[in-house]
Design a protein around this motif. Structure first.
Motif, PDB file in Angstrom:
ATOM      1  N   ILE A  13      37.915 -10.177 -35.069  1.00  0.00           N
ATOM      2  CA  ILE A  13      37.690 -10.530 -33.477  1.00  0.00           C
ATOM      3  C   ILE A  13      36.354 -11.559 -33.538  1.00  0.00           C
ATOM      4  N   THR A  14      36.662 -12.634 -32.666  1.00  0.00           N
ATOM      5  CA  THR A  14      35.267 -13.390 -32.460  1.00  0.00           C
ATOM      6  C   THR A  14      34.758 -12.839 -31.166  1.00  0.00           C
ATOM      7  N   ALA A  15      33.357 -13.240 -30.985  1.00  0.00           N
ATOM      8  CA  ALA A  15      32.679 -12.596 -29.684  1.00  0.00           C
ATOM      9  C   ALA A  15      33.391 -13.214 -28.275  1.00  0.00           C
ATOM     10  N   GLY A  16      34.083 -14.594 -28.529  1.00  0.00           N
ATOM     11  CA  GLY A  16      34.708 -15.020 -27.519  1.00  0.00           C
ATOM     12  C   GLY A  16      35.987 -14.325 -27.159  1.00  0.00           C
ATOM     13  N   GLN A  17      36.609 -13.721 -28.086  1.00  0.00           N
ATOM     14  CA  GLN A  17      37.907 -13.033 -27.722  1.00  0.00           C
ATOM     15  C   GLN A  17      37.621 -11.790 -27.042  1.00  0.00           C
ATOM     16  N   LEU A  18      36.454 -11.174 -26.699  1.00  0.00           N
ATOM     17  CA  LEU A  18      36.099  -9.938 -26.245  1.00  0.00           C
ATOM     18  C   LEU A  18      36.552  -9.997 -24.650  1.00  0.00           C
ATOM     19  N   ALA A  19      36.416 -11.195 -24.106  1.00  0.00           N
ATOM     20  CA  ALA A  19      36.563 -11.507 -22.776  1.00  0.00           C
ATOM     21  C   ALA A  19      38.073 -11.286 -22.330  1.00  0.00           C
ATOM     22  N   GLU A  20      38.777 -11.494 -23.184  1.00  0.00           N
ATOM     23  CA  GLU A  20      40.283 -11.295 -23.076  1.00  0.00           C
ATOM     24  C   GLU A  20      40.702 -10.041 -23.308  1.00  0.00           C
ATOM     25  N   ALA A  21      40.113  -9.006 -23.719  1.00  0.00           N
ATOM     26  CA  ALA A  21      40.278  -7.553 -24.161  1.00  0.00           C
ATOM     27  C   ALA A  21      40.195  -6.587 -22.852  1.00  0.00           C
ATOM     28  N   MET A  39      26.310  -5.844 -37.084  1.00  0.00           N
ATOM     29  CA  MET A  39      26.749  -5.651 -35.840  1.00  0.00           C
ATOM     30  C   MET A  39      26.040  -6.251 -34.799  1.00  0.00           C
ATOM     31  N   LYS A  40      24.682  -5.988 -34.750  1.00  0.00           N
ATOM     32  CA  LYS A  40      23.478  -6.590 -33.885  1.00  0.00           C
ATOM     33  C   LYS A  40      23.575  -7.863 -33.755  1.00  0.00           C
ATOM     34  N   ALA A  41      23.931  -8.557 -34.943  1.00  0.00           N
ATOM     35  CA  ALA A  41      24.150  -9.909 -35.113  1.00  0.00           C
ATOM     36  C   ALA A  41      25.280 -10.451 -34.207  1.00  0.00           C
ATOM     37  N   PHE A  42      26.476  -9.873 -34.176  1.00  0.00           N
ATOM     38  CA  PHE A  42      27.476 -10.083 -33.301  1.00  0.00           C
ATOM     39  C   PHE A  42      27.489  -9.736 -32.096  1.00  0.00           C
ATOM     40  N   PHE A  43      26.445  -8.788 -31.517  1.00  0.00           N
ATOM     41  CA  PHE A  43      26.467  -8.471 -30.302  1.00  0.00           C
ATOM     42  C   PHE A  43      25.311  -9.842 -29.751  1.00  0.00           C
ATOM     43  N   ASP A  44      24.299 -10.197 -30.667  1.00  0.00           N
ATOM     44  CA  ASP A  44      23.700 -11.300 -30.192  1.00  0.00           C
ATOM     45  C   ASP A  44      24.401 -12.666 -30.037  1.00  0.00           C
ATOM     46  N   SER A  45      25.564 -12.605 -30.648  1.00  0.00           N
ATOM     47  CA  SER A  45      26.314 -13.805 -30.440  1.00  0.00           C
ATOM     48  C   SER A  45      26.898 -13.985 -29.161  1.00  0.00           C
ATOM     49  N   THR A  46      27.003 -12.959 -28.407  1.00  0.00           N
ATOM     50  CA  THR A  46      27.848 -12.798 -26.980  1.00  0.00           C
ATOM     51  C   THR A  46      26.891 -13.438 -25.807  1.00  0.00           C
ATOM     52  N   GLY A  47      25.948 -13.912 -25.930  1.00  0.00           N
ATOM     53  CA  GLY A  47      25.013 -14.560 -24.716  1.00  0.00           C
ATOM     54  C   GLY A  47      25.778 -15.192 -23.727  1.00  0.00           C
ATOM     55  N   SER A  54      31.158 -11.808 -18.430  1.00  0.00           N
ATOM     56  CA  SER A  54      32.534 -11.919 -18.766  1.00  0.00           C
ATOM     57  C   SER A  54      32.986 -10.659 -19.122  1.00  0.00           C
ATOM     58  N   LEU A  55      32.049  -9.596 -19.550  1.00  0.00           N
ATOM     59  CA  LEU A  55      32.317  -8.360 -20.064  1.00  0.00           C
ATOM     60  C   LEU A  55      32.189  -7.239 -18.974  1.00  0.00           C
ATOM     61  N   ALA A  56      31.631  -7.806 -17.814  1.00  0.00           N
ATOM     62  CA  ALA A  56      31.072  -6.705 -16.923  1.00  0.00           C
ATOM     63  C   ALA A  56      32.128  -6.006 -16.421  1.00  0.00           C
ATOM     64  N   GLY A  57      32.104  -4.618 -16.251  1.00  0.00           N
ATOM     65  CA  GLY A  57      33.174  -3.738 -15.773  1.00  0.00           C
ATOM     66  C   GLY A  57      34.327  -3.238 -17.045  1.00  0.00           C
ATOM     67  N   LYS A  58      34.188  -3.724 -18.110  1.00  0.00           N
ATOM     68  CA  LYS A  58      35.250  -3.522 -19.092  1.00  0.00           C
ATOM     69  C   LYS A  58      34.788  -2.172 -19.811  1.00  0.00           C
ATOM     70  N   PRO A  59      35.761  -1.344 -19.960  1.00  0.00           N
ATOM     71  CA  PRO A  59      35.389  -0.115 -20.978  1.00  0.00           C
ATOM     72  C   PRO A  59      35.074  -0.363 -22.167  1.00  0.00           C
ATOM     73  N   ALA A  60      34.205   0.185 -22.937  1.00  0.00           N
ATOM     74  CA  ALA A  60      33.646   0.215 -24.322  1.00  0.00           C
ATOM     75  C   ALA A  60      33.417   1.646 -24.801  1.00  0.00           C
ATOM     76  N   GLY A  61      33.558   1.551 -26.188  1.00  0.00           N
ATOM     77  CA  GLY A  61      33.242   3.042 -26.666  1.00  0.00           C
ATOM     78  C   GLY A  61      32.727   2.792 -28.287  1.00  0.00           C
ATOM     79  N   VAL A  62      32.409   3.384 -28.771  1.00  0.00           N
ATOM     80  CA  VAL A  62      31.742   3.156 -30.356  1.00  0.00           C
ATOM     81  C   VAL A  62      32.409   4.284 -31.331  1.00  0.00           C
ATOM     82  N   PHE A  63      32.662   4.068 -32.484  1.00  0.00           N
ATOM     83  CA  PHE A  63      32.624   4.872 -33.681  1.00  0.00           C
ATOM     84  C   PHE A  63      31.979   4.367 -34.895  1.00  0.00           C
ATOM     85  N   PHE A  64      31.688   5.303 -35.760  1.00  0.00           N
ATOM     86  CA  PHE A  64      30.607   4.904 -36.658  1.00  0.00           C
ATOM     87  C   PHE A  64      30.852   5.730 -38.090  1.00  0.00           C
TER      88      PHE A  64
END
Length: 153
Positions: A13-21, A39-47, A54-64
């Protein structure tokens, strides 16, 4: 770093596609107790997404995945939460919702209330156990249920 090569059947997925999820579960390896630099670089690209909220209010979780026990699974989750918070995303932890599966003590297993996890081994050769896979499946189903509820609001 002993990671398996990328697979063509795993979409990226690209950073821009996150808004569609409707929601996003982020998976990351752990490096020294926090998310990997990639992963941090990916988040850094979401400025731009942050600027537009665009991501406010979307649910998010993590696995590792960590190389070893004590490798920082919970601290990795906590460092990821800072990224989610800045976007206004809603962190959806597993909590104790996996019931008895969270209490298994007769085997080495990754994962916690923060999310599913596995230990990869120092050389990356260890595969997830049945208990780790069960928690991952539970997290996916639980998360999807929360995302569906939020989408209908």
């Amino acid at each position: 770093m002993h990671a398996a090569p990328g697979r063509q059947d795993h979409p990226v997925i690209t950073a821009g596609q996150l808004a569609e999820a409707d929601g996003v579960l982020f998976g990351t390896p752990t490096r020294f107790g926090m998310m990997a630099a990639q992963m941090k670089a990916f988040f850094d690209s979401t400025g731009g997404l942050w600027k537009e909220q665009s991501l406010a209010g979307k649910p998010a979780g993590v696995f590792f995945a960590t190389a070893t026990q004590g490798g920082g699974q919970e601290s990795t989750a906590l460092t990821a939460v800072t990224q989610l918070a800045h976007h206004g995303m809603l962190f959806v932890p597993v909590g104790g919702t996996h019931g008895a599966g969270m209490l298994i003590m007769d085997e080495v297993k990754g994962g916690s209330a923060y999310g599913a996890g596995t230990f990869a081994g120092a050389d990356g050769s260890r595969v997830p156990t049945g208990a780790e896979l069960a928690l991952a499946e539970h997290q996916g189903r639980y998360f999807a249920g929360i995302a569906k509820k939020l989408k209908s609001v």
